[in-house]
Motif scaffolding. Structure first.
Motif, PDB file in Angstrom:
ATOM      1  N   UNK A  23       5.309  -3.802  -3.368  1.00  0.00           N
ATOM      2  CA  UNK A  23       5.507  -5.157  -3.901  1.00  0.00           C
ATOM      3  C   UNK A  23       6.391  -5.985  -2.979  1.00  0.00           C
ATOM      4  N   UNK A  24       7.454  -5.378  -2.482  1.00  0.00           N
ATOM      5  CA  UNK A  24       8.368  -6.074  -1.580  1.00  0.00           C
ATOM      6  C   UNK A  24       7.701  -6.387  -0.238  1.00  0.00           C
ATOM      7  N   UNK A  25       6.943  -5.429   0.288  1.00  0.00           N
ATOM      8  CA  UNK A  25       6.272  -5.623   1.573  1.00  0.00           C
ATOM      9  C   UNK A  25       5.213  -6.723   1.505  1.00  0.00           C
ATOM     10  N   UNK A  26       4.437  -6.749   0.428  1.00  0.00           N
ATOM     11  CA  UNK A  26       3.353  -7.721   0.313  1.00  0.00           C
ATOM     12  C   UNK A  26       3.836  -9.120  -0.034  1.00  0.00           C
ATOM     13  N   UNK A  48       0.252  -5.876   6.498  1.00  0.00           N
ATOM     14  CA  UNK A  48       1.357  -6.613   5.884  1.00  0.00           C
ATOM     15  C   UNK A  48       2.630  -6.487   6.722  1.00  0.00           C
ATOM     16  N   UNK A  49       2.916  -5.285   7.223  1.00  0.00           N
ATOM     17  CA  UNK A  49       4.113  -5.086   8.045  1.00  0.00           C
ATOM     18  C   UNK A  49       4.022  -5.873   9.350  1.00  0.00           C
ATOM     19  N   UNK A  50       2.861  -5.865   9.987  1.00  0.00           N
ATOM     20  CA  UNK A  50       2.703  -6.632  11.225  1.00  0.00           C
ATOM     21  C   UNK A  50       2.822  -8.129  10.957  1.00  0.00           C
ATOM     22  N   UNK A  51       2.243  -8.592   9.865  1.00  0.00           N
ATOM     23  CA  UNK A  51       2.317 -10.016   9.521  1.00  0.00           C
ATOM     24  C   UNK A  51       3.761 -10.434   9.258  1.00  0.00           C
ATOM     25  N   UNK A  52       4.471  -9.613   8.506  1.00  0.00           N
ATOM     26  CA  UNK A  52       5.817  -9.972   8.071  1.00  0.00           C
ATOM     27  C   UNK A  52       6.871  -9.783   9.155  1.00  0.00           C
ATOM     28  N   UNK A  86      -1.539 -10.878   1.989  1.00  0.00           N
ATOM     29  CA  UNK A  86      -2.024  -9.652   1.355  1.00  0.00           C
ATOM     30  C   UNK A  86      -1.519  -9.497  -0.082  1.00  0.00           C
ATOM     31  N   UNK A  87      -0.590 -10.333  -0.516  1.00  0.00           N
ATOM     32  CA  UNK A  87      -0.002 -10.196  -1.847  1.00  0.00           C
ATOM     33  C   UNK A  87      -1.045 -10.283  -2.958  1.00  0.00           C
ATOM     34  N   UNK A  88      -2.165 -10.935  -2.700  1.00  0.00           N
ATOM     35  CA  UNK A  88      -3.226 -11.059  -3.704  1.00  0.00           C
ATOM     36  C   UNK A  88      -3.721  -9.683  -4.159  1.00  0.00           C
ATOM     37  N   UNK A  89      -3.609  -8.674  -3.313  1.00  0.00           N
ATOM     38  CA  UNK A  89      -4.069  -7.333  -3.659  1.00  0.00           C
ATOM     39  C   UNK A  89      -3.159  -6.636  -4.663  1.00  0.00           C
ATOM     40  N   UNK A  90      -1.941  -7.107  -4.813  1.00  0.00           N
ATOM     41  CA  UNK A  90      -1.013  -6.466  -5.741  1.00  0.00           C
ATOM     42  C   UNK A  90      -1.536  -6.502  -7.171  1.00  0.00           C
ATOM     43  N   UNK A  91      -2.286  -7.515  -7.527  1.00  0.00           N
ATOM     44  CA  UNK A  91      -2.787  -7.645  -8.896  1.00  0.00           C
ATOM     45  C   UNK A  91      -3.887  -6.630  -9.212  1.00  0.00           C
TER      46      UNK A  91
END
Length: 94
Positions: A14-17, A49-53, A22-27
């Motif tokens: 949750x924190x990483x996304x 997500x890690x590369x993006x962030x 990519x956060x849309x996948x959390x749901x």
């Protein structure tokens, strides 16, 4: 010569996304756990997500590096074989 920081961690998904596309996948994460390719999707999601962030360079472990990687910026590898041309995640830098 450039130096790189390497880390081995178990991410808080949750924190990483959070604050990434990519956060849309959390749901739908709990539904993903039931799929055949869950572990593959999980590793790709965390990697992207890690590369993006945070930025950085990702390489498959069977890549042989012949030149400096310091000039790579917003790079995704391209594969051209008998089956056609496609992007792949063997080498990524953001």
């Amino acid at each position: 010569m450039a130096s790189f920081k390497v880390a081995d961690v178990l991410p808080n998904l949750d924190e990483l996304l959070l604050d990434t596309p990519t956060y849309v996948f959390a749901s739908v994460w709990h539904e993903w756990k039931q799929t055949k390719h869950y572990t593959l999707h999980y590793s790709e999601l965390v990697r992207l997500a890690a590369l993006y962030k945070y930025g950085g360079i990702y390489l498959y472990s069977d890549i042989i590096v012949l030149n400096s990687l310091s000039s790579l910026n917003n790079t995704v590898s391209f594969e051209d074989d008998l089956h056609g041309k496609k992007l792949n995640g063997v080498v990524m830098a953001f």
